[in-house]
Design a protein around this motif. Structure first.
Motif, short mmCIF file in Angstrom:
data_model
loop_
_atom_site.label_atom_id
_atom_site.label_comp_id
_atom_site.label_asym_id
_atom_site.label_seq_id
_atom_site.Cartn_x
_atom_site.Cartn_y
_atom_site.Cartn_z
N GLU A 438 6.96 -9.25 44.89
CA GLU A 438 7.32 -9.73 46.24
C GLU A 438 6.05 -10.13 46.98
O GLU A 438 5.05 -9.40 46.99
CB GLU A 438 8.07 -8.65 47.00
CG GLU A 438 9.38 -8.25 46.33
CD GLU A 438 10.15 -7.21 47.12
OE1 GLU A 438 9.76 -6.95 48.29
OE2 GLU A 438 11.13 -6.66 46.58
N ILE A 440 3.45 -10.68 49.88
CA ILE A 440 3.08 -9.90 51.06
C ILE A 440 1.98 -10.63 51.81
O ILE A 440 1.28 -11.49 51.25
CB ILE A 440 2.59 -8.48 50.67
CG1 ILE A 440 1.39 -8.56 49.73
CG2 ILE A 440 3.71 -7.68 50.03
CD1 ILE A 440 0.80 -7.20 49.37
N ARG A 455 1.49 -6.50 55.19
CA ARG A 455 2.85 -6.44 55.70
C ARG A 455 3.81 -6.65 54.53
O ARG A 455 3.73 -7.62 53.79
CB ARG A 455 3.09 -7.52 56.75
CG ARG A 455 4.53 -7.53 57.29
CD ARG A 455 4.77 -8.72 58.20
NE ARG A 455 3.93 -8.63 59.38
CZ ARG A 455 4.26 -7.98 60.50
NH1 ARG A 455 5.45 -7.38 60.57
NH2 ARG A 455 3.46 -7.94 61.52
N TRP A 456 4.75 -5.70 54.38
CA TRP A 456 5.73 -5.76 53.29
C TRP A 456 7.08 -5.33 53.83
O TRP A 456 7.21 -4.27 54.42
CB TRP A 456 5.31 -4.85 52.13
CG TRP A 456 6.29 -4.80 50.99
CD1 TRP A 456 6.85 -5.85 50.35
CD2 TRP A 456 6.84 -3.63 50.38
NE1 TRP A 456 7.71 -5.43 49.36
CE2 TRP A 456 7.72 -4.06 49.34
CE3 TRP A 456 6.68 -2.27 50.58
CZ2 TRP A 456 8.43 -3.17 48.55
CZ3 TRP A 456 7.38 -1.37 49.78
CH2 TRP A 456 8.24 -1.83 48.77
N ARG A 457 8.07 -6.17 53.67
CA ARG A 457 9.44 -5.92 54.12
C ARG A 457 9.48 -5.56 55.60
O ARG A 457 10.16 -4.61 56.03
CB ARG A 457 10.10 -4.83 53.28
CG ARG A 457 10.28 -5.20 51.82
CD ARG A 457 10.99 -4.12 51.03
NE ARG A 457 11.19 -4.54 49.64
CZ ARG A 457 11.76 -3.80 48.70
NH1 ARG A 457 12.23 -2.58 49.02
NH2 ARG A 457 11.89 -4.24 47.47
N GLY A 458 8.71 -6.32 56.39
CA GLY A 458 8.75 -6.20 57.85
C GLY A 458 7.93 -5.06 58.42
O GLY A 458 7.94 -4.86 59.64
N LYS A 459 7.20 -4.31 57.58
CA LYS A 459 6.43 -3.17 58.08
C LYS A 459 4.97 -3.35 57.72
O LYS A 459 4.63 -3.78 56.62
CB LYS A 459 6.96 -1.87 57.47
CG LYS A 459 6.28 -0.62 58.02
CD LYS A 459 6.90 0.64 57.45
CE LYS A 459 6.22 1.89 58.01
NZ LYS A 459 6.80 3.14 57.45
N TYR A 499 0.64 1.86 46.24
CA TYR A 499 1.24 0.60 45.83
C TYR A 499 0.33 -0.09 44.82
O TYR A 499 -0.87 0.21 44.72
CB TYR A 499 1.45 -0.34 47.03
CG TYR A 499 2.23 0.29 48.16
CD1 TYR A 499 3.62 0.20 48.20
CD2 TYR A 499 1.58 0.99 49.19
CE1 TYR A 499 4.34 0.78 49.24
CE2 TYR A 499 2.29 1.56 50.22
CZ TYR A 499 3.66 1.46 50.24
OH TYR A 499 4.36 2.03 51.26
N TYR A 523 0.67 -10.37 46.24
CA TYR A 523 2.00 -9.92 45.84
C TYR A 523 1.98 -8.41 45.62
O TYR A 523 0.96 -7.84 45.20
CB TYR A 523 2.46 -10.60 44.55
CG TYR A 523 2.69 -12.08 44.68
CD1 TYR A 523 3.95 -12.58 44.98
CD2 TYR A 523 1.64 -12.98 44.51
CE1 TYR A 523 4.17 -13.95 45.10
CE2 TYR A 523 1.85 -14.35 44.64
CZ TYR A 523 3.11 -14.82 44.93
OH TYR A 523 3.32 -16.16 45.06
#
Length: 529
Positions: A438, A440, A455-459, A499, A523
């Motif tokens: 995904e 980022i 920033r990943w998935r809005g956070k 991560y 990513y």
């Protein structure tokens, strides 16, 4: 074991060349007569290749339109735009040829495959049973014609001479034992030696187009030209000696495999499921005894139910491991019999093991105890396969690739891992990889520096620790030269979560859509423990 055809006096070999095997088998499967229906239209059998569909065989109409074996379909369609296509089936052709080789033993004690479209039969000292070799050939051709197969036949003292005559001689040819083979075969093309195509090209460039012309060149000269070729198909001298019977030629006879089969012919037709289960239990016991006597276990079982009205219901079962446990067999078939329509009654039930493997005797108290308590792994896999489907139960195994998304493949659950994978060692990988990396957004001090925030998935996550980079280059044999490098980092945020992220590309690397390389993308591909 291979049978060596030594130059024994009186040896007689029958060569059967099925010149249209693939097309004949396709036509028989379609149920159309020769030259009628779909076979009357230009048609070819094709195989998909990296460069597009390639023609494996063509019917008479297709050949008349210009289609030839080995030609690309696109080229053939420039000659005949209305050319019809059907998929080629080499494995099915080989299976058909094996069955035909067993059937051809009516003319001799043993037969061998001459793949991809021929059969060799030893007819030594049997021709008198047919009234002579000429009548034997006529009988063989008539029998093949009744099966609607096109064939060319020849009998000679060696397999090589018989093959040469069947492929390049008259429709039915005989080479007598006392006949001079060199003189009789001298006018045949060099292709009659069963040589590789590149060797034939070399011989033609040297001006050697006929077998008789090989005798005009000294053996030493040919030996020097082909001295590094050890394979018979790559050395014309070896093939010529085999053809003339000067050296033996090994062949592998086809040996029939008798598959275990048990059946019950019922005194009264049955229509109820309870009675069918009882018959199945009896057959499973019989099959277990058959398999135990052969020291084998079944991997594939086929249950056939013959109804009074002539309909046949077949249920097949493929097992993850060889077994001969009657209870296990009955339990697996139980789920496949719920939808059986007995009609006016079932009068015959047959159970056949179409695939069996060696299986030694076990200590019954260990394996049987595991099965009784439901802890046998193979039994568990079989139950899942029957319930979920044959392709639904798989397990991952390592694959030789450093790219994370290609580092594993799926195979059947109980198949052993390929030996080539045993020594694979990779860098430590996260326990959980995302199905797809995904994208980022990353904040960093310099384009080539460590990430500081992402920033990943809005956070937004603050990076407190960084380990890396681990650079992974693209697989050059798969990817284009413009594919960018990856720099992987193990990072930890302020809340202690870890991560696995990577930078896709370098500044000014000259790769990617932008000639200058452009800014790299980031990513997230995995979650670390």
């Amino acid at each position: 074991m291979p049978t060596t055809l030594a130059p024994t006096p009186g040896r007689r070999i029958l060569s059967i060349w099925l010149a249209r095997l693939a097309i004949d088998r396709w036509r028989l499967g379609e149920g159309c007569e020769r030259g009628r229906g779909r076979d009357a239209e230009p048609l070819v059998l094709i195989t998909e290749t990296a460069h597009g569909p390639r023609i494996d065989a063509a019917n008479d109409a297709g050949r008349a339109a210009g289609a030839r074996r080995g030609m690309m379909l696109a080229d053939a369609r420039t000659l005949c735009p209305q050319l019809q296509v059907a998929p080629s089936d080499p494995a099915g052709d080989l299976d058909f040829l094996e069955k035909l080789a067993l059937w051809a033993r009516r003319w001799g004690p043993w037969s061998a495959l001459d793949a991809p479209d021929g059969i060799i039969v030893d007819v030594t000292a049997v021709s008198h049973l047919f009234g002579g070799e000429a009548k034997l050939l006529a009988d063989a051709q008539a029998a093949l014609a009744r099966r609607d197969l096109v064939a060319r036949l020849a009998i000679a003292p060696t397999a090589g001479a018989a093959w040469a005559l069947s492929h390049h001689g008259p429709e039915r040819a005989i080479l007598a034992c006392d006949e001079d083979a060199s003189a009789r075969l001298s006018d045949l093309p060099v292709a009659a030696l069963r040589l590789d195509e590149d060797v034939l090209t070399v011989l033609r460039r040297l001006g050697l187009k006929r077998l008789g012309e090989l005798g005009t060149v000294g053996r030493d000269a040919i030996m020097r030209r082909f001295r590094n070729r050890k394979s018979p198909a790559a050395n014309p001298l070896i093939r010529m000696d085999q053809l003339l019977g000067k050296v033996p030629e090994p062949l592998l006879p086809v040996v029939p495999q008798q598959m275990p089969l048990v059946q019950r012919r019922l005194m009264e037709p049955i229509r109820h499921r309870e009675l069918l289960d009882q018959v199945l239990a009896d057959l499973a016991q019989d099959m277990a005894r058959e398999l135990e006597g052969k020291a084998q276990g079944a991997r594939r079982l086929e249950l056939g139910l013959w109804r009074i009205d002539g309909e046949v219901v077949v249920r097949a079962l493929e097992l993850s491991a060889a077994t001969r446990d009657p209870a296990h067999i009955c339990r697996l078939f139980a789920a496949k019999l719920d939808d059986v329509d007995a009609g006016f009654g079932i009068e015959t039930v047959r159970l056949r093991a179409s695939w069996a493997e060696p299986l030694a005797l076990d200590q019954g108290d260990i394996e049987a105890g595991a099965e009784a308590h439901g802890t046998s792994l193979s039994a568990f896999v079989d139950r899942l396969t029957v319930r979920l489907g044959e392709k639904a139960v798989r397990r991952p195994v390592l694959h030789a690739s450093h790219l994370p998304e290609r580092a594993q493949r799926w195979q059947k659950p109980l198949e052993p891992e390929p030996s080539s994978q045993e020594e694979l060692r990779f860098h430590a990988r996260p326990l959980k990889l995302l199905d797809r990396a995904e994208k980022i957004a990353v904040l960093y001090a310099t384009p080539d520096g460590y990430p500081q925030r992402f920033r990943w998935r809005g956070k937004v996550h603050e990076v407190t620790r960084v380990e890396g980079p681990e650079r992974i280059a693209p697989e050059w044999w798969r990817e284009r030269s413009t594919t960018r490098l990856r720099d992987y980092y193990r990072i930890e945020d302020g809340e202690g979560r870890r991560y696995w992220i990577y930078r896709h590309g370098l500044i000014g690397d000259g790769r990617g859509n932008d000639r200058e390389g452009g800014l790299p993308d980031w990513y997230l591909q995995g979650l670390c423990a």
